[in-house]
Write a protein that holds these residues in place. Structure first.
Motif, mmCIF file in Angstrom:
data_model
loop_
_atom_site.group_PDB
_atom_site.id
_atom_site.type_symbol
_atom_site.label_atom_id
_atom_site.label_comp_id
_atom_site.label_asym_id
_atom_site.label_seq_id
_atom_site.Cartn_x
_atom_site.Cartn_y
_atom_site.Cartn_z
ATOM 1 N N LEU A 1 15.889 77.948 35.808
ATOM 2 C CA LEU A 1 14.572 77.651 35.253
ATOM 3 C C LEU A 1 14.683 77.116 33.825
ATOM 4 O O LEU A 1 14.048 76.126 33.458
ATOM 5 N N SER A 2 15.518 77.779 33.006
ATOM 6 C CA SER A 2 15.603 77.319 31.612
ATOM 7 C C SER A 2 16.140 75.903 31.521
ATOM 8 O O SER A 2 15.687 75.119 30.700
ATOM 9 N N PRO B 1 8.354 68.675 28.417
ATOM 10 C CA PRO B 1 7.543 69.680 27.719
ATOM 11 C C PRO B 1 6.906 70.730 28.644
ATOM 12 O O PRO B 1 6.915 71.907 28.340
ATOM 13 N N ALA C 1 13.386 73.692 32.442
ATOM 14 C CA ALA C 1 12.301 73.758 31.461
ATOM 15 C C ALA C 1 12.598 72.941 30.211
ATOM 16 O O ALA C 1 11.692 72.524 29.509
ATOM 17 N N ARG C 2 13.870 72.732 29.927
ATOM 18 C CA ARG C 2 14.217 71.999 28.713
ATOM 19 C C ARG C 2 14.088 70.486 28.868
ATOM 20 O O ARG C 2 14.125 69.755 27.895
#
Ligand SMILES: Cc1cc2nc3c(=O)[nH]c(=O)nc-3n(C[C@H](O)[C@H](O)[C@H](O)COP(=O)(O)OP(=O)(O)OC[C@H]3O[C@@H](n4cnc5c(N)ncnc54)[C@H](O)[C@@H]3O)c2cc1C
Ligand code: SF4
Ligand code: SF4
Lengths: 429, 460
Positions: free
Chosen positions: B327-328, B335, B331-332
């Motif tokens: 997820l991270s 936005p 997510a990066r």
């Protein structure tokens, strides 16, 4: 003073960073402040949301946003744990500068930052005066920690247990400029305010390390504060003044590294100066970039550059536990080296505390403005230290050392508080 | 706006410090982790005792004030976005673990206990609480029960509902009610604990739970299997389960997610792989060895091009690092991250992946998909910028299409994130008119003034 529209425009420029926050709330799990208060406006997610609402004019009360924004340790725990990689502390520093420009700096802070920090001669004289008279106002409470408290000054200082100012600041040694020895290296030594005025022993230990390893030292005594405290209060002008004063001394860069005993100062060179020095000239910015590449924490220098390594602990070694200062571990990634530095001393046995990298609650001026929460966070740190049964606690940040001293002294603990480099220097002849 | 006298009434129950009505504070509670518009409450209250919770609920009902309970606000379906002018009730001060009973293997906890803290406290006593949502470091047990949260271990160990033995709660009048029991068997009255599970704050305000604990597995083995495409990975999933092996975790990542994870976390994943499975078996050491071998063989027979079995804890951790970074890493990239949880029967994963591919093309969206392959619970994650209205409009259309596709394949709207505000409009699509009406009647009977988290699940 900036007008509202201009401020909103500047906040709008932060928008690209603000929208990266996906509001997942994972920062709640690491924020030491949120752990005490349980309030969304105390954690990164809440503050970022407020800034976004303010910049989109959904929220009118800029002063209220500033109050909430100021209530933060700037420990960077949230940024280090954020899945989205939101640069939380950068956002907060910039936003504080913007909102402070709009609302204005409080008179007390104005007096401190504009009147004192940026006028080093005056500041140093005042402190010298303080040093002379401190004995009249305070009474010693703990000989191992070296703390005292002050009934007379308690309206100002509360029930804090304070460490005394050094009899003579480190700068009284005078300017140093020695040639590289057997290491072939030359470093600039940026000692930072607290080491200069309180923990002079840390400075002396570092000079001993340099000497032992044959490292040439450039230490100009006209150096001033790194500027982070001013910036944390949103005082961009004082920050830039301080940066300029330091650049005059260090801007030539005729040294291999610039070494500090303080995680905050190192991360200032590394990260904060390049980020915030936008009002400075191109030539000054080039110097800042150069310094950013050369800045290094003393622990990292001892291990990564001087190659000091672990030795076997001797019989009867003392127990030492380690507090990982936020800026040292979370923004510089220095933590393994601290352990190596301590294990290089055969008379020490390292015992880890639980949550060694949980913030001690100091947060610079946070401690002044929010002493009661700061103490609650600090007490937890004290409990973790006490639970290890260690004789010594090592912390590579002078501000943390002050906070931990206050907490341990108030609890009546007989645990010495040392900078790792002091403990390493003990092994050198 | 609530009147000064009502504010005063709340303050006399919870104390001045625990009532927030400043504009800035209210804004802090106007959103949650769902990408939806914020709504400002009129007051935020933070009771510190159970007694106060009851009184707060009663005050709200007496004054017709909508009430939205907020644990950690990590839900992804808008469940804690308040009703306009309503009250937000914070539970995070109610954070006591009252009992961990090792003999009878249950625990009694208050609603605001953080999931991971609870799991650690249980582990310290040599027991095991399996539900482990990805948000467990922040989420509360109350939020987990209210959303029926699941986690990586859902396939073998089940989800939150499988661990709820009893729920104590305040009804809309502020009366304290008990349900369930500390015994493994209990058929006293209606099965109210399970009625509360997944109710998202619409039926009552829950205060304490009796949770089931189990013995921890003695051993485990983790591995990473790399596949050329989604078909081969999905076939392996079906074959593993058809061979009567139930791994505790069986996670899936598509090519896009693999690339994102490698780009950010650099854990050594092959970026040219079509997909990969992260598999862990646990239990008795003998059984673990045997099952690991079986899984290895099945994957190889089904087209796996490389399989890495973790030799020790360090390697095992590496396997999970890749999953945790999913997820991270996504997510990066952009936005805004819209994380969905459309779930299909696991045999339909290839069809669902195909549908996602089509949707991404049709609406010009970037979608990375990872998730719990073992239970068909996928997380198509749309990467976008919510400030770009044109793009976000396409995202909304895309989300509609994703749920339509999941339902068409016999799946469900939500495997674990709940319905909240985000998906209430689809409720009838999955069930039917009569079922929605049934739920509405139930709600009406228990909450005649419609003040308990109105608008959630069932719409307005
Ligand atoms: C990064 C991330 C990863 C996630 N991973 C997962 C995952 O793996 N699995 C999963 O299932 N979910 C996951 N989620 C979703 C979310 O974390 C869960 O739904 C979690 O259970 C919510 O807990 P909370 O305490 O934050 O509840 P909140 O968001 O505060 O509340 C959720 C709902 O519960 C209600 N509620 C809370 N407490 C009570 C109470 N005492 N009485 C009545 N109603 C109450 C609220 O009103 C709201 O409707 C994830 C979310 C994020 C951000
Ligand atoms: S962890 Fe990062 S993305 Fe998540 S809410 Fe906090 S700041 Fe935002
Ligand atoms: S910097 Fe520290 S105190 Fe401030 S919000 Fe982040 S974690 Fe909390």
């Amino acid at each position: 003073m900036a007008d509202l529209n201009q401020m909103l425009k500047m906040l709008g420029e932060l928008d690209d960073q603000l929208v990266n926050c996906m509001r997942c709330g994972m920062c709640q799990s690491v924020c030491p402040l949120f752990a005490e208060t349980g309030r969304e406006s105390d954690v990164a997610r809440g503050k970022i949301a407020l800034l976004e609402f303010l910049s989109h004019e959904m929220l009118k009360d800029a002063k209220a946003v500033k109050d909430r924004l100021d209530k933060c340790l700037l420990c960077g725990s949230c940024a280090a744990a954020c899945p989205s990689g939101v640069k939380v502390v950068d956002i907060f520093l910039k936003a504080r500068a913007i909102i402070t420009a709009y609302i204005g700096l409080s008179p007390v802070k104005k007096a401190i930052f504009r009147g004192m920090l940026t006028k080093p001669a005056l500041f140093n004289n005042l402190l010298a005066l303080g040093t002379k008279f401190q004995g009249f106002f305070t009474s010693p409470v703990n000989d191992i920690i070296g703390s005292s408290c002050s009934k007379l000054l308690s309206p100002l200082l509360g029930d804090r247990h304070l460490l005394s100012l050094a009899d003579k600041p480190l700068r009284s040694i005078g300017n140093l400029n020695t040639a590289p020895g057997k290491s072939g290296l030359k470093v600039a030594f940026f000692y930072g305010c607290v080491v200069d005025k309180m923990f002079t022993g840390v400075g002396e230990a570092i000079l001993k390390v340099f000497k032992h390893h044959g490292v040439g030292v450039y230490m100009p005594i006209d150096q001033v504060c790194c500027g982070v405290p001013s910036l944390a209060s949103g005082d961009m002008k004082s920050f830039e003044d301080l940066v300029r004063m330091n650049l005059k001394l260090f801007g030539k860069g005729d040294f291999d590294y610039i070494i500090t005993p303080c995680g905050t100062c190192t991360s200032a060179f590394h990260h904060v100066w390049p980020l915030m020095g936008t009002g400075l000239s191109q030539a000054e910015r080039d110097q800042i970039e150069m310094l950013a590449g050369k800045a290094m924490d003393i622990n990292a220098f001892i291990v990564d550059i001087l190659g000091v390594s672990v030795v076997e602990p001797a019989a009867g070694a003392k127990k030492v536990t380690i507090h990982d200062p936020c800026h040292l571990k979370k923004s510089l990634g220095v933590s393994g080296q601290v352990r190596t530095v301590l294990k290089a001393n055969p008379n020490l046995n390292v015992v880890e505390m639980s949550g060694s990298d949980v913030c001690c609650g100091c947060g610079g001026s946070f401690n002044l403005q929010h002493y009661s929460v700061s103490t609650k966070i600090g007490k937890k740190k004290r409990d973790s230290i006490a639970a290890t049964g260690a004789d010594i606690v090592a912390a590579g940040c002078p501000a943390c050392m002050m906070q931990i001293a206050d907490m341990m002294s108030q609890a009546g603990d007989r645990v010495a508080i040392k900078h790792p480099v002091e403990l390493y220097a003990q092994t050198l002849g | 706006m609530v009147s000064q006298s009502i504010k005063q009434a709340f303050a006399s129950v919870v104390g001045n410090d625990n009532v927030m009505d400043a504009e800035a504070d209210k804004h802090s509670y106007s959103y949650d982790a769902a990408v939806l518009d914020p709504v400002l409450p009129s007051l935020v209250v933070r009771p510190t005792t159970m007694e106060a919770v009851g009184k707060v609920v009663k005050l709200c009902n007496d004054n017709g004030l909508p009430i939205t309970v907020r644990g950690a606000g990590t839900n992804l379906s808008g469940g804690t976005i308040p009703s306009k002018g309503g009250i937000v009730l914070l539970t995070n001060a109610l954070d006591q673990i009252i009992e961990i009973n090792e003999e009878d293997m249950y625990a009694v906890v208050q609603t605001g206990v953080i999931t991971a803290k609870f799991a650690n406290a249980v582990a310290a006593k040599g027991l095991f609480y399996p539900p482990d949502p990805g948000s467990q470091a922040a989420s509360t047990l109350g939020g987990n029960v209210a959303e029926n949260a699941g986690g990586l271990r859902g396939l073998k160990y089940g989800v939150t509902k499988d661990y709820v033995m009893g729920v104590n709660f305040f009804d809309v009048d502020g009366n304290y009610c008990k349900s369930g029991s500390k015994t493994v068997k209990c058929v006293t009255g209606l099965n109210i604990p399970q009625l509360m599970v997944g109710s998202e704050g619409t039926l009552a305000v829950m205060s304490e739970f009796i949770l089931k604990l189990v013995p921890p597995p003695q051993a485990s083995k983790a591995m990473m299997a790399i596949f050329p495409d989604i078909m081969t990975a999905s076939r392996s999933v079906s074959a593993i389960i058809a061979n009567k092996v139930v791994p505790c975790t069986l996670e899936f990542m598509d090519n896009f997610t693999i690339g994102a994870v490698e780009g950010f976390a650099k854990v050594g994943l092959p970026t040219d792989a079509g997909s990969l499975l992260l598999i862990e078996v646990d239990g008795h050491p003998g059984q673990v060895a045997e099952e690991a071998e079986k899984v290895e063989k099945i994957c190889q027979e089904n087209g796996c091009t490389r399989l890495q079995v973790a030799k020790d804890a360090v390697e095992r951790n590496k396997v999970w690092e890749a999953r945790r970074a999913a997820l991270s890493s996504l997510a990066r990239l952009r936005p805004t991250t819209v994380l969905e949880d459309a779930t299909v029967p696991r045999s339909k994963i290839p069809a669902m992946m195909e549908a996602l591919d089509k949707i991404a093309k049709e609406y010009k969206l970037t979608i990375g998909t990872f998730g719990h392959a073992g239970d068909g619970n996928l997380h198509p994650t749309i990467l976008c910028d919510r400030r770009d209205t044109e793009e976000f409009h396409r995202v909304e259309k895309g989300v509609d299409a994703i749920f339509a596709a999941a339902l068409e394949l016999g799946g469900t709207l939500s495997g674990e994130h709940g319905i909240g505000l985000a998906k209430s409009k689809y409720m009838e699509l999955e069930t039917n008119k009569a079922s929605v009406l049934f739920s509405k009647r139930l709600k009406k009977a228990l909450d005649p003034n419609n003040i308990l988290n109105p608008g959630k699940i069932l719409g307005d």
